[in-house]
Design a protein around this motif. Structure first.
Motif, PDB file in Angstrom:
ATOM      1  N   HIS A 160       0.830  -1.201   0.000  1.00  0.00           N
ATOM      2  CA  HIS A 160       0.000   0.000   0.000  1.00  0.00           C
ATOM      3  C   HIS A 160       0.868   1.256   0.000  1.00  0.00           C
ATOM      4  CE1 HIS A 160      -3.330   2.690   0.850  1.00  0.00           C
ATOM      5  NE2 HIS A 160      -2.684   3.153   1.900  1.00  0.00           N
ATOM      6  N   GLU A 161       1.944   1.227   0.782  1.00  0.00           N
ATOM      7  CA  GLU A 161       2.821   2.397   0.853  1.00  0.00           C
ATOM      8  C   GLU A 161       3.542   2.625  -0.468  1.00  0.00           C
ATOM      9  OE1 GLU A 161       3.137   4.645   3.431  1.00  0.00           O
ATOM     10  OE2 GLU A 161       1.368   3.537   4.088  1.00  0.00           O
ATOM     11  N   VAL A 162       4.071   1.552  -1.054  1.00  0.00           N
ATOM     12  CA  VAL A 162       4.782   1.687  -2.326  1.00  0.00           C
ATOM     13  C   VAL A 162       3.838   2.172  -3.420  1.00  0.00           C
ATOM     14  CG1 VAL A 162       6.069   0.444  -4.113  1.00  0.00           C
ATOM     15  CG2 VAL A 162       6.499  -0.045  -1.697  1.00  0.00           C
ATOM     16  N   ALA A 163       2.567   1.751  -3.350  1.00  0.00           N
ATOM     17  CA  ALA A 163       1.582   2.157  -4.366  1.00  0.00           C
ATOM     18  C   ALA A 163       1.307   3.653  -4.321  1.00  0.00           C
ATOM     19  CB  ALA A 163       0.284   1.375  -4.171  1.00  0.00           C
ATOM     20  N   LYS A 164       1.678   4.324  -3.233  1.00  0.00           N
ATOM     21  CA  LYS A 164       1.520   5.775  -3.179  1.00  0.00           C
ATOM     22  C   LYS A 164       2.481   6.474  -4.139  1.00  0.00           C
ATOM     23  CE  LYS A 164       0.094   5.862   1.709  1.00  0.00           C
ATOM     24  NZ  LYS A 164       0.461   6.306   3.070  1.00  0.00           N
ATOM     25  N   ALA A 165       3.558   5.795  -4.484  1.00  0.00           N
ATOM     26  CA  ALA A 165       4.555   6.377  -5.382  1.00  0.00           C
ATOM     27  C   ALA A 165       4.612   5.691  -6.736  1.00  0.00           C
ATOM     28  CB  ALA A 165       5.941   6.330  -4.729  1.00  0.00           C
ATOM     29  N   VAL A 166       4.327   4.376  -6.772  1.00  0.00           N
ATOM     30  CA  VAL A 166       4.451   3.597  -8.006  1.00  0.00           C
ATOM     31  C   VAL A 166       3.110   2.949  -8.305  1.00  0.00           C
ATOM     32  CG1 VAL A 166       5.669   1.717  -9.160  1.00  0.00           C
ATOM     33  CG2 VAL A 166       6.870   3.121  -7.483  1.00  0.00           C
ATOM     34  N   VAL A 167       2.649   3.110  -9.533  1.00  0.00           N
ATOM     35  CA  VAL A 167       1.342   2.592  -9.935  1.00  0.00           C
ATOM     36  C   VAL A 167       1.511   1.331 -10.775  1.00  0.00           C
ATOM     37  CG1 VAL A 167      -0.802   3.105 -11.182  1.00  0.00           C
ATOM     38  CG2 VAL A 167       0.373   4.912  -9.923  1.00  0.00           C
ATOM     39  N   GLY A 168       0.753   0.277 -10.429  1.00  0.00           N
ATOM     40  CA  GLY A 168       0.640  -0.886 -11.303  1.00  0.00           C
ATOM     41  C   GLY A 168       1.823  -1.829 -11.334  1.00  0.00           C
ATOM     42  N   GLN A 169       2.633  -1.889 -10.278  1.00  0.00           N
ATOM     43  CA  GLN A 169       3.775  -2.805 -10.270  1.00  0.00           C
ATOM     44  C   GLN A 169       3.722  -3.719  -9.040  1.00  0.00           C
ATOM     45  OE1 GLN A 169       5.593  -3.252 -12.721  1.00  0.00           O
ATOM     46  NE2 GLN A 169       5.571  -1.367 -13.933  1.00  0.00           N
ATOM     47  N   ASP A 170       2.525  -4.214  -8.729  1.00  0.00           N
ATOM     48  CA  ASP A 170       2.341  -5.054  -7.541  1.00  0.00           C
ATOM     49  C   ASP A 170       3.192  -6.321  -7.602  1.00  0.00           C
ATOM     50  OD1 ASP A 170       0.611  -3.238  -6.485  1.00  0.00           O
ATOM     51  OD2 ASP A 170      -1.221  -4.323  -7.034  1.00  0.00           O
ATOM     52  N   GLU A 171       3.291  -6.948  -8.789  1.00  0.00           N
ATOM     53  CA  GLU A 171       4.057  -8.189  -8.902  1.00  0.00           C
ATOM     54  C   GLU A 171       5.535  -7.944  -8.624  1.00  0.00           C
ATOM     55  OE1 GLU A 171       3.492 -10.401 -12.453  1.00  0.00           O
ATOM     56  OE2 GLU A 171       1.304 -10.476 -12.271  1.00  0.00           O
ATOM     57  N   THR A 172       6.053  -6.830  -9.092  1.00  0.00           N
ATOM     58  CA  THR A 172       7.462  -6.516  -8.849  1.00  0.00           C
ATOM     59  C   THR A 172       7.710  -6.241  -7.370  1.00  0.00           C
ATOM     60  OG1 THR A 172       7.543  -5.528 -11.059  1.00  0.00           O
ATOM     61  CG2 THR A 172       9.393  -5.092  -9.603  1.00  0.00           C
ATOM     62  N   VAL A 173       6.792  -5.518  -6.738  1.00  0.00           N
ATOM     63  CA  VAL A 173       6.922  -5.252  -5.297  1.00  0.00           C
ATOM     64  C   VAL A 173       6.906  -6.563  -4.525  1.00  0.00           C
ATOM     65  CG1 VAL A 173       5.854  -4.160  -3.292  1.00  0.00           C
ATOM     66  CG2 VAL A 173       5.885  -2.967  -5.486  1.00  0.00           C
ATOM     67  N   THR A 174       5.982  -7.449  -4.883  1.00  0.00           N
ATOM     68  CA  THR A 174       5.902  -8.743  -4.212  1.00  0.00           C
ATOM     69  C   THR A 174       7.195  -9.532  -4.399  1.00  0.00           C
ATOM     70  OG1 THR A 174       3.497  -8.832  -4.496  1.00  0.00           O
ATOM     71  CG2 THR A 174       4.615 -10.908  -4.077  1.00  0.00           C
ATOM     72  N   GLU A 200      -0.613  -0.767 -17.724  1.00  0.00           N
ATOM     73  CA  GLU A 200      -1.857  -0.763 -18.501  1.00  0.00           C
ATOM     74  C   GLU A 200      -2.329   0.682 -18.695  1.00  0.00           C
ATOM     75  OE1 GLU A 200      -3.212  -3.357 -19.844  1.00  0.00           O
ATOM     76  OE2 GLU A 200      -1.898  -4.870 -18.921  1.00  0.00           O
ATOM     77  N   ARG A 201      -3.290   0.867 -19.615  1.00  0.00           N
ATOM     78  CA  ARG A 201      -3.734   2.223 -19.927  1.00  0.00           C
ATOM     79  C   ARG A 201      -4.251   2.955 -18.698  1.00  0.00           C
ATOM     80  NH1 ARG A 201      -8.044   5.396 -21.078  1.00  0.00           N
ATOM     81  NH2 ARG A 201      -7.751   6.972 -22.729  1.00  0.00           N
ATOM     82  N   ASP A 202      -5.119   2.299 -17.924  1.00  0.00           N
ATOM     83  CA  ASP A 202      -5.683   2.954 -16.743  1.00  0.00           C
ATOM     84  C   ASP A 202      -4.595   3.324 -15.734  1.00  0.00           C
ATOM     85  OD1 ASP A 202      -8.168   2.740 -17.843  1.00  0.00           O
ATOM     86  OD2 ASP A 202      -8.802   1.016 -16.630  1.00  0.00           O
ATOM     87  N   ASP A 203      -3.604   2.434 -15.582  1.00  0.00           N
ATOM     88  CA  ASP A 203      -2.502   2.731 -14.661  1.00  0.00           C
ATOM     89  C   ASP A 203      -1.681   3.912 -15.165  1.00  0.00           C
ATOM     90  OD1 ASP A 203      -3.180   0.717 -12.893  1.00  0.00           O
ATOM     91  OD2 ASP A 203      -1.923  -0.779 -13.891  1.00  0.00           O
ATOM     92  N   GLU A 204      -1.467   3.957 -16.492  1.00  0.00           N
ATOM     93  CA  GLU A 204      -0.677   5.058 -17.049  1.00  0.00           C
ATOM     94  C   GLU A 204      -1.415   6.389 -16.916  1.00  0.00           C
ATOM     95  OE1 GLU A 204       2.260   5.813 -20.883  1.00  0.00           O
ATOM     96  OE2 GLU A 204       0.890   4.088 -20.858  1.00  0.00           O
ATOM     97  N   VAL A 205      -2.737   6.349 -17.067  1.00  0.00           N
ATOM     98  CA  VAL A 205      -3.529   7.559 -16.824  1.00  0.00           C
ATOM     99  C   VAL A 205      -3.381   7.988 -15.369  1.00  0.00           C
ATOM    100  CG1 VAL A 205      -5.884   8.484 -16.689  1.00  0.00           C
ATOM    101  CG2 VAL A 205      -5.185   7.134 -18.676  1.00  0.00           C
ATOM    102  N   GLY A 206      -3.358   6.999 -14.459  1.00  0.00           N
ATOM    103  CA  GLY A 206      -3.171   7.307 -13.043  1.00  0.00           C
ATOM    104  C   GLY A 206      -1.822   7.945 -12.774  1.00  0.00           C
TER     105      GLY A 206
END
Length: 327
Positions: free
Chosen positions: A24-38, A187-193
């Motif tokens: 959750h904390e990393v997602a505040k800075a990086v969007v759409g890379q959950d697999e890499t964080v894991t 993905e497109r939605d993540d890039e828009v984010g």
């Protein structure tokens, strides 16, 4: 940034919840890379290293910085270039005129999370110096070993589309990486984010302003490691891991299959994933979930298979489909 200060020794469940909050904390800075964080969290649990492959601009550096902030760990980054010397990474002996003696000045590798950016752009001599740090968790200068901090994880990056002026990592060094993670374009939605955040004033150099806070620390990581190491693995699942690795050695598309070291790596990553998923035992699905990331850099395609468009992941998918799953 305010350091994370746990109250007493955390339990295994508290450690699991804390590591879950890291995403959750990393997602505040990086969007759409959950697999890499894991994958990076799994590497920390297994005391392993990670090779991240992705085109420039997919936030690989930001990802490591955000992860170190969320885990309250020190991090350093080195841009690997053709003129980089081993001492630029590990440190070197420097003459002190005041004492008339040589003193060891530590290099950037003395950290918890070391980002080796574009590792394949530096010559083999410098790559080998990093290999000792990765394998032995120490640096030897003038015959004296200096231990590296604990935890210590190398997160190395390489560009998959630009090979001119590079020095491909030899199989022996690739095998030292626990995981190879493919950092895909969002993905497109993540890039828009991503663009929406930047339009709102997001500054990648100021993670504190982005709200990234330490939610775990070395104590949680130590408790998590101990708990993950105690996850049970049945004889059937052990046999399944071995059968998968042996099947890669028989694949007609591969000239090099996974070694026994690859099998032990898959065991370690599967255990860590099972623990992160809330179980104290490993299932075949845990093995499947980590098989590609653990084995894709430990196999080598035959030239004729490459010409036909085969990929390591595609061959591994075939292996996973062909090997019987224990019940």
């Amino acid at each position: 940034m305010t350091a994370f200060t746990p109250q007493g020794a955390p339990s295994a469940e508290q450690a699991r919840q804390a590591l879950g909050a890291v995403r959750h904390e990393v997602a505040k800075a990086v969007v759409g890379q959950d697999e890499t964080v894991t994958g990076l969290v799994v590497a920390l649990l297994c005391r392993g290293h990670v090779l991240m492959e992705g085109v420039p601009g997919v936030a690989k550096t930001l990802l490591v910085r955000a992860l170190s902030a969320a885990l309250d760990l020190d991090h350093k980054r080195t841009q690997f270039t053709p003129d980089l010397m081993p001492g630029d990474v590990t440190g070197s002996m420097v003459y002190d005129a005041r004492t008339a003696e040589f003193e060891f000045h530590r290099g950037p590798v003395f950290t918890n999370l070391f980002l080796a950016d574009e590792i394949n752009r530096t010559p083999p001599k410098t790559q080998a110096a990093l290999l000792e740090a990765m394998e032995e968790r120490q640096v030897t200068v003038a015959g004296d070993p200096s231990p590296l901090p604990d935890p210590f994880v190398v997160a190395a990056t390489q560009n998959p589309v630009e090979y001119e002026g590079t020095y491909p990592l030899p199989e022996a060094q690739l095998d030292r990486f626990l995981l190879k993670l493919v950092v895909a374009l969002p993905e497109r939605d993540d890039e828009v984010g991503v663009l929406a955040r930047h339009a709102a004033g997001f500054d990648p150099s100021d993670l504190e302003a982005a709200g990234v806070r330490p939610v775990a620390g070395p104590a949680e990581l130590a408790a998590a490691r101990a708990a993950a190491a105690s996850v049970r693995v049945s004889q059937e699942v052990l046999g399944y891991i071995v059968d998968l690795c042996r099947a890669t050695r028989r694949s007609p598309s591969l000239q090099l299959g996974a070694s026994p070291r690859g099998a032990t790596a898959l065991l370690r990553t599967s255990r860590a994933w099972a623990w992160l998923s809330g179980r104290d035992y490993v299932t075949p699905d845990d093995v499947k979930a980590l098989a590609r990331a653990t084995l894709r850099h430990r196999v080598a395609l035959r030239p004729e298979a490459e010409l036909e468009g085969a990929t390591a992941d595609g061959v591994l998918d075939g292996v996973l489909a062909s090997v019987p799953v224990p019940r």
